[in-house]
Design a protein around this motif. Structure first.
Motif, PDB file in Angstrom:
ATOM      1  N   THR A   1      51.438  36.139  33.144  1.00 37.04           N
ATOM      2  CA  THR A   1      50.921  35.237  34.177  1.00 37.04           C
ATOM      3  C   THR A   1      49.586  34.573  33.834  1.00 37.04           C
ATOM      4  O   THR A   1      49.247  33.563  34.434  1.00 37.04           O
ATOM      5  N   PHE A   2      48.837  35.107  32.896  1.00 40.02           N
ATOM      6  CA  PHE A   2      47.476  34.631  32.644  1.00 40.02           C
ATOM      7  C   PHE A   2      47.422  33.145  32.304  1.00 40.02           C
ATOM      8  O   PHE A   2      46.656  32.393  32.903  1.00 40.02           O
ATOM      9  N   GLU A   3      48.224  32.718  31.348  1.00 36.32           N
ATOM     10  CA  GLU A   3      48.151  31.318  30.931  1.00 36.32           C
ATOM     11  C   GLU A   3      48.589  30.377  32.052  1.00 36.32           C
ATOM     12  O   GLU A   3      47.981  29.323  32.256  1.00 36.32           O
ATOM     13  N   SER A   4      49.620  30.760  32.795  1.00 37.61           N
ATOM     14  CA  SER A   4      50.043  29.929  33.928  1.00 37.61           C
ATOM     15  C   SER A   4      48.929  29.815  34.955  1.00 37.61           C
ATOM     16  O   SER A   4      48.659  28.731  35.480  1.00 37.61           O
ATOM     17  N   LEU A   5      48.276  30.938  35.256  1.00 38.99           N
ATOM     18  CA  LEU A   5      47.151  30.923  36.185  1.00 38.99           C
ATOM     19  C   LEU A   5      46.019  30.047  35.656  1.00 38.99           C
ATOM     20  O   LEU A   5      45.410  29.284  36.401  1.00 38.99           O
ATOM     21  N   LEU A   6      45.756  30.176  34.376  1.00 41.76           N
ATOM     22  CA  LEU A   6      44.675  29.407  33.758  1.00 41.76           C
ATOM     23  C   LEU A   6      44.960  27.904  33.840  1.00 41.76           C
ATOM     24  O   LEU A   6      44.082  27.116  34.198  1.00 41.76           O
ATOM     25  N   LEU A   7      46.190  27.511  33.544  1.00 39.44           N
ATOM     26  CA  LEU A   7      46.543  26.095  33.559  1.00 39.44           C
ATOM     27  C   LEU A   7      46.595  25.527  34.975  1.00 39.44           C
ATOM     28  O   LEU A   7      46.304  24.356  35.184  1.00 39.44           O
ATOM     29  N   ARG A   8      46.946  26.372  35.947  1.00 37.05           N
ATOM     30  CA  ARG A   8      47.004  25.916  37.341  1.00 37.05           C
ATOM     31  C   ARG A   8      45.652  25.953  38.023  1.00 37.05           C
ATOM     32  O   ARG A   8      45.266  25.010  38.694  1.00 37.05           O
ATOM     33  N   GLY A   9      44.962  27.089  37.886  1.00 34.23           N
ATOM     34  CA  GLY A   9      43.756  27.283  38.678  1.00 34.23           C
ATOM     35  C   GLY A   9      42.465  27.269  37.907  1.00 34.23           C
ATOM     36  O   GLY A   9      41.413  27.049  38.484  1.00 34.23           O
ATOM     37  N   GLY A  10      42.504  27.506  36.623  1.00 33.77           N
ATOM     38  CA  GLY A  10      41.302  27.489  35.801  1.00 33.77           C
ATOM     39  C   GLY A  10      40.226  28.410  36.311  1.00 33.77           C
ATOM     40  O   GLY A  10      40.209  29.598  36.011  1.00 33.77           O
ATOM     41  N   ALA A  11      39.327  27.898  37.097  1.00 35.73           N
ATOM     42  CA  ALA A  11      38.180  28.658  37.600  1.00 35.73           C
ATOM     43  C   ALA A  11      38.626  29.834  38.461  1.00 35.73           C
ATOM     44  O   ALA A  11      38.037  30.920  38.384  1.00 35.73           O
ATOM     45  N   THR A  12      39.668  29.645  39.253  1.00 34.34           N
ATOM     46  CA  THR A  12      40.158  30.721  40.115  1.00 34.34           C
ATOM     47  C   THR A  12      40.611  31.913  39.291  1.00 34.34           C
ATOM     48  O   THR A  12      40.414  33.063  39.686  1.00 34.34           O
ATOM     49  N   THR A  13      41.213  31.662  38.146  1.00 34.08           N
ATOM     50  CA  THR A  13      41.651  32.732  37.256  1.00 34.08           C
ATOM     51  C   THR A  13      40.464  33.579  36.836  1.00 34.08           C
ATOM     52  O   THR A  13      40.508  34.813  36.902  1.00 34.08           O
ATOM     53  N   PHE A  14      39.376  32.940  36.425  1.00 34.78           N
ATOM     54  CA  PHE A  14      38.208  33.681  35.971  1.00 34.78           C
ATOM     55  C   PHE A  14      37.509  34.399  37.121  1.00 34.78           C
ATOM     56  O   PHE A  14      37.010  35.512  36.947  1.00 34.78           O
ATOM     57  N   VAL A  15      37.494  33.795  38.285  1.00 37.40           N
ATOM     58  CA  VAL A  15      36.895  34.461  39.455  1.00 37.40           C
ATOM     59  C   VAL A  15      37.710  35.708  39.807  1.00 37.40           C
ATOM     60  O   VAL A  15      37.147  36.765  40.109  1.00 37.40           O
ATOM     61  N   SER A  16      39.034  35.605  39.754  1.00 38.16           N
ATOM     62  CA  SER A  16      39.902  36.751  40.069  1.00 38.16           C
ATOM     63  C   SER A  16      39.679  37.906  39.101  1.00 38.16           C
ATOM     64  O   SER A  16      39.500  39.052  39.523  1.00 38.16           O
ATOM     65  N   PHE A  17      39.686  37.607  37.805  1.00 33.33           N
ATOM     66  CA  PHE A  17      39.463  38.672  36.833  1.00 33.33           C
ATOM     67  C   PHE A  17      38.014  39.161  36.874  1.00 33.33           C
ATOM     68  O   PHE A  17      37.740  40.327  36.597  1.00 33.33           O
ATOM     69  N   GLY A  18      37.100  38.292  37.242  1.00 32.51           N
ATOM     70  CA  GLY A  18      35.714  38.718  37.444  1.00 32.51           C
ATOM     71  C   GLY A  18      35.618  39.730  38.566  1.00 32.51           C
ATOM     72  O   GLY A  18      34.884  40.723  38.473  1.00 32.51           O
ATOM     73  N   ALA A  19      36.365  39.505  39.643  1.00 32.10           N
ATOM     74  CA  ALA A  19      36.377  40.449  40.768  1.00 32.10           C
ATOM     75  C   ALA A  19      36.915  41.808  40.330  1.00 32.10           C
ATOM     76  O   ALA A  19      36.383  42.855  40.716  1.00 32.10           O
ATOM     77  N   VAL A  20      37.955  41.803  39.504  1.00 28.66           N
ATOM     78  CA  VAL A  20      38.495  43.064  38.984  1.00 28.66           C
ATOM     79  C   VAL A  20      37.413  43.801  38.196  1.00 28.66           C
ATOM     80  O   VAL A  20      37.253  45.020  38.321  1.00 28.66           O
ATOM     81  N   ASN A  21      36.651  43.073  37.396  1.00 28.25           N
ATOM     82  CA  ASN A  21      35.584  43.706  36.614  1.00 28.25           C
ATOM     83  C   ASN A  21      34.450  44.210  37.506  1.00 28.25           C
ATOM     84  O   ASN A  21      33.825  45.221  37.192  1.00 28.25           O
ATOM     85  N   ALA A  22      34.186  43.535  38.605  1.00 25.98           N
ATOM     86  CA  ALA A  22      33.182  44.029  39.557  1.00 25.98           C
ATOM     87  C   ALA A  22      33.656  45.349  40.163  1.00 25.98           C
ATOM     88  O   ALA A  22      32.866  46.297  40.294  1.00 25.98           O
ATOM     89  N   PHE A  23      34.940  45.431  40.504  1.00 25.84           N
ATOM     90  CA  PHE A  23      35.490  46.693  41.012  1.00 25.84           C
ATOM     91  C   PHE A  23      35.452  47.776  39.936  1.00 25.84           C
ATOM     92  O   PHE A  23      35.187  48.941  40.229  1.00 25.84           O
ATOM     93  N   ALA A  24      35.724  47.398  38.690  1.00 28.38           N
ATOM     94  CA  ALA A  24      35.668  48.368  37.590  1.00 28.38           C
ATOM     95  C   ALA A  24      34.260  48.924  37.429  1.00 28.38           C
ATOM     96  O   ALA A  24      34.078  50.126  37.200  1.00 28.38           O
ATOM     97  N   ALA A  25      33.261  48.076  37.563  1.00 27.55           N
ATOM     98  CA  ALA A  25      31.868  48.536  37.464  1.00 27.55           C
ATOM     99  C   ALA A  25      31.549  49.491  38.613  1.00 27.55           C
ATOM    100  O   ALA A  25      30.932  50.547  38.405  1.00 27.55           O
ATOM    101  N   ALA A  26      31.973  49.128  39.805  1.00 29.58           N
ATOM    102  CA  ALA A  26      31.722  49.995  40.966  1.00 29.58           C
ATOM    103  C   ALA A  26      32.424  51.338  40.790  1.00 29.58           C
ATOM    104  O   ALA A  26      31.836  52.392  41.060  1.00 29.58           O
ATOM    105  N   TYR A  27      33.656  51.308  40.315  1.00 26.49           N
ATOM    106  CA  TYR A  27      34.405  52.546  40.081  1.00 26.49           C
ATOM    107  C   TYR A  27      33.679  53.421  39.062  1.00 26.49           C
ATOM    108  O   TYR A  27      33.497  54.617  39.282  1.00 26.49           O
ATOM    109  N   ALA A  28      33.272  52.823  37.959  1.00 32.06           N
ATOM    110  CA  ALA A  28      32.584  53.602  36.924  1.00 32.06           C
ATOM    111  C   ALA A  28      31.272  54.176  37.440  1.00 32.06           C
ATOM    112  O   ALA A  28      30.945  55.331  37.172  1.00 32.06           O
TER     113      ALA A  28
END
Length: 196
Positions: free
Chosen positions: A148-175
């Motif tokens: 799904t990554f490339e499709s998301l990137l081609l459709r949403g661009g910035a939204t893709t990076f914000v979404s994965f950024g949110a996952v990394n924020a949760f990963a930091a909080a979890y750690a």
């Protein structure tokens, strides 16, 4: 706990970022991305070496490395999203640097401690079986992200990076909140010890 920790490894988007590096660099405004792609490996190596040199320092440890790495990935994603949504505000050079910082941060954090941390969490009696099951389950997540990554990137661009950024924020909080830091102990010594 082990499943949640290992889930953040592929959910951070690292493998998709590697697979679609040329496309992402084009989104960043790099005219000839293939010329600078070898630096991805150097950024990953630098992150791994930073971990090797600091993991057992009393001020650092696995938990702080995982927090630092996830926060670095989060910030890199946010810069990439900002560049795509407002190219005039974030220069191509800054977006490209953020791209390489992502790889450095991931390897200095979750990338370098992924197997050790999972094995520390699991009890010795079930470690080999449960670790295999965790890796298989998370492999499914990895496949879904690849698909799904490339499709998301081609459709949403910035939204893709914000979404994965949110996952990394949760990963930091979890750690930072849940992950144990077992510096200087063998797997047998940490067997059965509670979290932080």
């Amino acid at each position: 706990m082990a499943l949640a920790f290992y889930f953040f490894v592929p959910a951070s988007g690292i493998y998709a970022m590697q697979a679609y590096s040329a496309d992402i660099l084009r989104f960043c405004g790099v005219a000839e991305p293939l010329r600078i792609l070898p630096y991805v490996g150097w950024a990953k190596l630098a992150g791994a070496l930073a971990t090797v040199g600091t993991i057992d320092l009393p001020q650092v440890g696995r938990r702080r490395l995982a927090c630092f790495g996830s926060l670095g990935c989060f910030l890199a994603y946010m810069l990439l999203a900002w560049h795509i949504s407002s190219p005039g505000l974030v220069p191509t050079a800054v977006a490209t640097l953020a791209f390489f910082v992502f790889f450095f941060a991931w390897n200095a954090g979750y990338g370098s401690v992924q197997f050790v941390a999972v094995l520390e969490i699991l009890p010795n009696e079930v470690r080999s079986v449960w670790a295999g099951q965790i890796y298989a389950l998370v492999g499914i997540v990895e496949i879904l992200i690849y698909q799904t990554f490339e499709s998301l990137l081609l459709r949403g661009g910035a939204t893709t990076f914000v979404s994965f950024g949110a996952v990394n924020a949760f990963a930091a909080a979890y750690a930072c909140v849940v992950m144990s830091d077992m510096r200087g102990k063998s797997l047998e010594q940490v067997d059965g010890e509670p979290g932080p």
